[in-house]
Design an enzyme around this catalytic site. Structure first.
Site, PDB file in Angstrom:
ATOM      1  N   LYS A 191     -38.701 -30.153 -16.923  1.00  0.00           N
ATOM      2  CA  LYS A 191     -40.091 -30.573 -16.853  1.00  0.00           C
ATOM      3  C   LYS A 191     -40.840 -29.803 -15.785  1.00  0.00           C
ATOM      4  CE  LYS A 191     -41.060 -34.901 -16.762  1.00  0.00           C
ATOM      5  NZ  LYS A 191     -42.245 -35.033 -17.606  1.00  0.00           N
ATOM      6  N   ILE A 251     -28.642 -46.872 -30.604  1.00  0.00           N
ATOM      7  CA  ILE A 251     -29.772 -46.948 -29.674  1.00  0.00           C
ATOM      8  C   ILE A 251     -31.067 -47.388 -30.357  1.00  0.00           C
ATOM      9  CG2 ILE A 251     -31.037 -45.618 -27.913  1.00  0.00           C
ATOM     10  CD1 ILE A 251     -28.055 -46.152 -27.315  1.00  0.00           C
ATOM     11  N   GLU A 294     -35.816 -48.714 -37.172  1.00  0.00           N
ATOM     12  CA  GLU A 294     -37.109 -48.145 -36.762  1.00  0.00           C
ATOM     13  C   GLU A 294     -37.773 -47.264 -37.820  1.00  0.00           C
ATOM     14  OE1 GLU A 294     -37.099 -46.437 -32.778  1.00  0.00           O
ATOM     15  OE2 GLU A 294     -35.551 -47.815 -32.105  1.00  0.00           O
ATOM     16  N   ARG A 336     -43.443 -27.318 -29.862  1.00  0.00           N
ATOM     17  CA  ARG A 336     -43.533 -28.775 -29.919  1.00  0.00           C
ATOM     18  C   ARG A 336     -44.749 -29.248 -29.130  1.00  0.00           C
ATOM     19  NH1 ARG A 336     -40.803 -33.730 -30.819  1.00  0.00           N
ATOM     20  NH2 ARG A 336     -41.731 -35.112 -29.298  1.00  0.00           N
ATOM     21  N   TRP A 363     -46.264 -41.724 -21.304  1.00  0.00           N
ATOM     22  CA  TRP A 363     -46.480 -40.829 -22.441  1.00  0.00           C
ATOM     23  C   TRP A 363     -47.865 -40.987 -23.075  1.00  0.00           C
ATOM     24  CZ3 TRP A 363     -40.868 -41.232 -24.917  1.00  0.00           C
ATOM     25  CH2 TRP A 363     -39.978 -40.587 -24.050  1.00  0.00           C
ATOM     26  N   HIS A 420     -32.525 -48.719 -22.348  1.00  0.00           N
ATOM     27  CA  HIS A 420     -31.949 -47.411 -22.659  1.00  0.00           C
ATOM     28  C   HIS A 420     -32.717 -46.315 -21.934  1.00  0.00           C
ATOM     29  CE1 HIS A 420     -30.699 -43.847 -24.774  1.00  0.00           C
ATOM     30  NE2 HIS A 420     -31.953 -43.628 -25.109  1.00  0.00           N
ATOM     31  N   GLU A 458     -27.530 -41.583 -21.404  1.00  0.00           N
ATOM     32  CA  GLU A 458     -26.949 -40.327 -21.880  1.00  0.00           C
ATOM     33  C   GLU A 458     -25.843 -39.878 -20.924  1.00  0.00           C
ATOM     34  OE1 GLU A 458     -29.512 -36.981 -22.769  1.00  0.00           O
ATOM     35  OE2 GLU A 458     -28.012 -35.686 -21.881  1.00  0.00           O
ATOM     36  N   HIS A 518     -27.765 -34.722 -29.944  1.00  0.00           N
ATOM     37  CA  HIS A 518     -28.676 -33.578 -29.954  1.00  0.00           C
ATOM     38  C   HIS A 518     -28.205 -32.447 -30.860  1.00  0.00           C
ATOM     39  CE1 HIS A 518     -29.512 -35.856 -26.299  1.00  0.00           C
ATOM     40  NE2 HIS A 518     -30.764 -35.538 -26.545  1.00  0.00           N
ATOM     41  N   CYS A 535     -28.442 -41.455 -27.611  1.00  0.00           N
ATOM     42  CA  CYS A 535     -29.866 -41.712 -27.847  1.00  0.00           C
ATOM     43  C   CYS A 535     -30.030 -42.129 -29.306  1.00  0.00           C
ATOM     44  CB  CYS A 535     -30.665 -40.440 -27.529  1.00  0.00           C
ATOM     45  SG  CYS A 535     -32.451 -40.708 -27.402  1.00  0.00           S
TER      46      CYS A 535
END
Ligand code: GLN
Ligand code: ZN
Length: 764
Positions: A116, A441, A494, A525, A571, A651, A675, A704, A736
């Site tokens: 980040k 998750i 979900e 992205r 976010w 989580h 994780e 991932h 995740c």
């Protein structure tokens, strides 16, 4: 008085860069076509700023992928494994850039890691300095783009990452036992910068902007010394050049003296985040220094408060002559959406509250016009004030009911009725899980069909009943699969959610959504964060119906699934007329109602995801405790209202929580899943020092990648975990959510995971 900009969004008004880049990756368009799209975006940006009469226009703020990776290419820094991919004929080394950023599938060319960018949601590609032999130009991008701008007649100000910021965020022999000091590279690096600058000056460049946001961090004496050294050397060598050093994202605090002592023409202050620095700076600044005032918020979406900006600028004017003042956004505008002119669905009386990148540029122009008496201050400020006044009076912005509910919150609302030790006994009685219980998750694969149906429903192409029937079938499938796999605690999957924040934002009061408010997160992205404009409140149950439907067809308990208050805040674009803590508390209260509703309807386990707690950590260590205290309070406000018997899960998707493990245990969730598989249970180190008191599910399945982990490998991770965590406290789960995976790899992976749990149960 000059106005300038620190960087403009480069993704294109309608995400042209993403579309072109991804098409290029799929070989659907040629390199030339991709470059043409890129050039159009750059020219459009330059012309827009030129037309508005911005005095200094940034160049090299464009990037095909990431500006930090571009800097690595400019300096010739390539990880050893990619050296064979260097092209001597491509002046941009574009394929190399894409390769380093993305890796090459199924080969040993693994991507460089991403991190980040300070406390933003932008991610950069971490430069790997390990295999550096000597610095060399591997990309001519900087010079080509500078020429492009100069040819257009633009007063171009190339933007470079400052050498010390570059070094500080780079990786150097970190994996080895002996830590090499990366600052040993400094002299050679600085020399190479001199080479870069020489070439720019040769092209006729008069201004260069060096970004040194590390001035917002805690710095060592050595680091401070090297920053000073950088600009002493550069200024001495290029006496005619206007060097601008920019700090942004935070306060300078103890770095103020250093900043003021830099022997450069101009320094830039972030006056949105670093307003408190101004007084001290003005006391000590030399009348010869040009001060760039970052008065316009580059990281948020709100209209500038002209009255406040003008007050600040006028204060500066009492110390500095007008020609020594520049106005700018607080930081690069890449963190802001492009233009409100693209929005057609936002209520016009709300639209006037906002200002995206293009409008921020216009605000700079307006401020300059006011200050040079080309526009009436009184008139413009009055109009600006009336917009804020109207907003303030809007009952949705400051909803008295929400304020009243918040004022009624008592201290005891922040804690559970009993201690974990007592709660877990009651929970075990009801839930009756085996040792090493298995769960997931939350999300299951979001297939193409699901995404299409959601889109059709959104566009009103299908009726609500049809959409809901479809979702029910998906839930049925998911329950059946979980039963077959033999999991202990189910989830509904979900399927109704597009994004874990957007879903709740759309259901809660106080949020607004844009159509084109995209911001780059990394590479191609982009994210479209919701905007929190008003008091947050729950209109009606948000997840109860889907959870209950799943429960009604299951033989095992269903885990309710919510996004936590800190993550929703983190976010989203946040309101700037109320502190973050209050807004987060409002979200927490709304979620608390949902949690209690789920409980009332018989749901025994409820998970509240907080993957963003860690990334909200302030840039300075000193501020961590305060942040952790209120953010964890908000989590507790959302969750602590339940009975002892109800099991609260949370989580987080990162493993580096050694430094915040105590804060996390203060959340007092009954179970936390985290994780760990990617780092091979690295986090367990934290447990040898600090005994985490509650239950914990260290992720054993790395979601991932499409790889199917074997039973053996997951068993061995569990074994490792059981050496430092009490056996009765361990859960078995993936790292995740599984929404990005396909059922083809999810089913066998979860089957192996369940087998691993059975195996560890059998070991006494
Ligand atoms: N419950 C969410 C999911 O499974 C959690 C996502 C996340 O941690 N980012 O998708
Ligand atoms: Zn996660």
């Amino acid at each position: 008085m000059k106005i300038h900009n620190l960087g403009f969004p480069r993704i294109g008004r309608k995400r042209e860069l993403k579309k072109a880049t991804e098409a290029y990756w799929k070989k659907e368009i040629t390199r030339e076509e991709l470059e043409k799209v890129a050039k159009n975006i750059r020219i459009e940006n330059l012309k827009l700023q030129q037309k508005k009469k911005i005095d200094l226009i940034p160049v090299n703020d464009f990037s095909f992928y990431d500006q930090v990776l571009d800097m690595s290419m400019l300096l010739g820094i390539v990880p050893e494994r990619f050296k064979s991919k260097i092209s001597s004929s491509d002046p941009l080394n574009l394929d190399l850039i894409f390769n380093i950023a993305r890796g090459i599938k199924n080969t040993s060319f693994t991507a460089s890691s991403m991190k980040k960018w300070f406390d933003t949601n932008y991610h950069y590609i971490v430069p790997e300095l390990d295999s550096i032999e000597n610095f060399e130009f591997l990309s001519r991008k900087l010079f080509l783009e500078t020429k492009e701008a100069l040819d257009l007649g633009v007063e171009a100000k190339p933007v470079l990452l400052g050498p010390m910021t570059f070094l500080k965020i780079s990786r150097y022999h970190e994996k080895e036992n002996f830590a090499k000091n990366k600052y040993n590279l400094f002299p050679d690096l600085l020399n190479f910068y001199l080479k870069i600058i020489t070439e720019l000056v040769g092209m006729g460049v008069k201004w260069i902007q060096f970004d040194e946001p590390i001035l917002s961090l805690d710095l060592s004496i050595e680091e401070k010394k090297l920053i000073l050294n950088t600009y002493e050397v550069i200024s001495k060598r290029f006496e005619e050049l206007n060097v601008l050093v920019a700090n942004y994202f935070g306060e300078l605090r103890d770095n103020s003296d250093l900043f003021l002592n830099l022997p450069v023409k101009a320094i830039h202050l972030d006056l949105v985040r670093g307003e408190r620095d101004l007084e001290g700076i003005l006391k000590n600044i030399s009348r010869r220094t040009i001060l760039s005032l970052g008065v316009i918020d580059g990281r948020n979406v709100w209209k500038n408060n002209f009255k406040k900006s003008l007050e600040m600028i006028k204060k500066v004017q009492t110390k500095l002559p007008a020609e020594n003042i520049m106005l700018a956004p607080s930081c690069s505008l890449i963190h802001s959406p492009i233009s409100i002119k693209l929005e057609s669905k936002i209520n016009p009386s709300y639209l006037e509250w906002f200002s995206f990148a293009e409008e921020k540029i216009e605000e700079l122009v307006t401020l300059k016009k006011i200050l040079t008496n080309q526009e009436s201050e009184e008139k413009i400020v009055a109009k600006n004030e009336s917009i804020f006044q109207k907003k303030k009076n809007n009952p949705k912005v400051f909803n008295p009911t929400v304020a009243e509910n918040l004022s009624k919150v008592k201290k005891e609302n922040y804690s559970r009725q009993s201690s974990f030790q007592d709660r877990i006994v009651k929970q075990n009685e009801i839930l009756n899980f085996p040792k090493f219980p298995t769960t997931t998750i939350g999300s299951f694969p979001q297939t193409k069909e699901i995404r299409q149906m959601r889109l059709k429903f959104k566009k009103k192409l299908i009726a609500k009943e049809e959409y809901e029937d479809f979702l029910k079938k998906e839930i049925e499938k998911a329950i059946k699969i979980q039963k077959e796999i033999g999991l202990d605690l189910y989830v509904h999957g979900e399927f109704e959610r597009n994004d874990m924040v957007e879903y709740f934002g759309e259901k809660l009061e106080g949020f607004i959504f844009t159509e084109f408010g995209w911001v780059q997160s990394y590479g191609t992205r982009y994210v479209k964060p919701p905007i929190i404009y008003g008091s947050v409140a729950r209109r009606e149950p948000m997840t109860v119906a889907w959870t209950l439907y799943a429960q009604s067809i299951s033989d095992k308990p269903i885990k309710g699934m919510l996004t936590g208050p800190v993550t929703i805040l983190q976010w989203s674009f946040c309101r700037n007329d109320q502190d973050r803590r209050t807004t987060t508390s409002e979200i927490a209260l709304a979620l608390r109602e949902e949690v209690l509703d789920l409980e009332k309807n018989g749901i025994q386990s409820i998970q509240i995801d907080e993957p963003a707690i860690r990334e909200g950590l302030p840039l300075r260590h000193k501020d961590w405790d305060d942040y952790l205290a209120w953010s964890i309070d908000c989590f507790k406000l959302a969750t602590a209202g339940v009975k002892d018997e109800t099991q609260i899960h949370t989580h987080m998707c990162y493993s580096d929580f050694n430094d915040i493990i105590e804060a996390i245990s203060n959340m007092d969730a009954d179970v936390i899943s985290i994780e760990t598989s990617r780092s091979k249970m690295e986090l367990l180190g934290a447990f040898s020092k600090f005994k985490y008191p509650n239950q914990i599910g260290p992720g054993v399945y790395d979601i991932h990648s499409p790889r199917i982990p074997s039973t053996e490998e997951m068993f061995s991770l569990l074994n490792k975990a059981s050496k430092v965590i009490k056996r009765e406290n361990i859960w078995v789960n993936p790292d995740c959510g599984l929404k990005t995976r396909g059922w083809d790899d999810v089913i066998p992976s979860l089957k192996n995971m369940v087998k691993a749990a059975e195996k560890i149960r059998a070991v006494s």
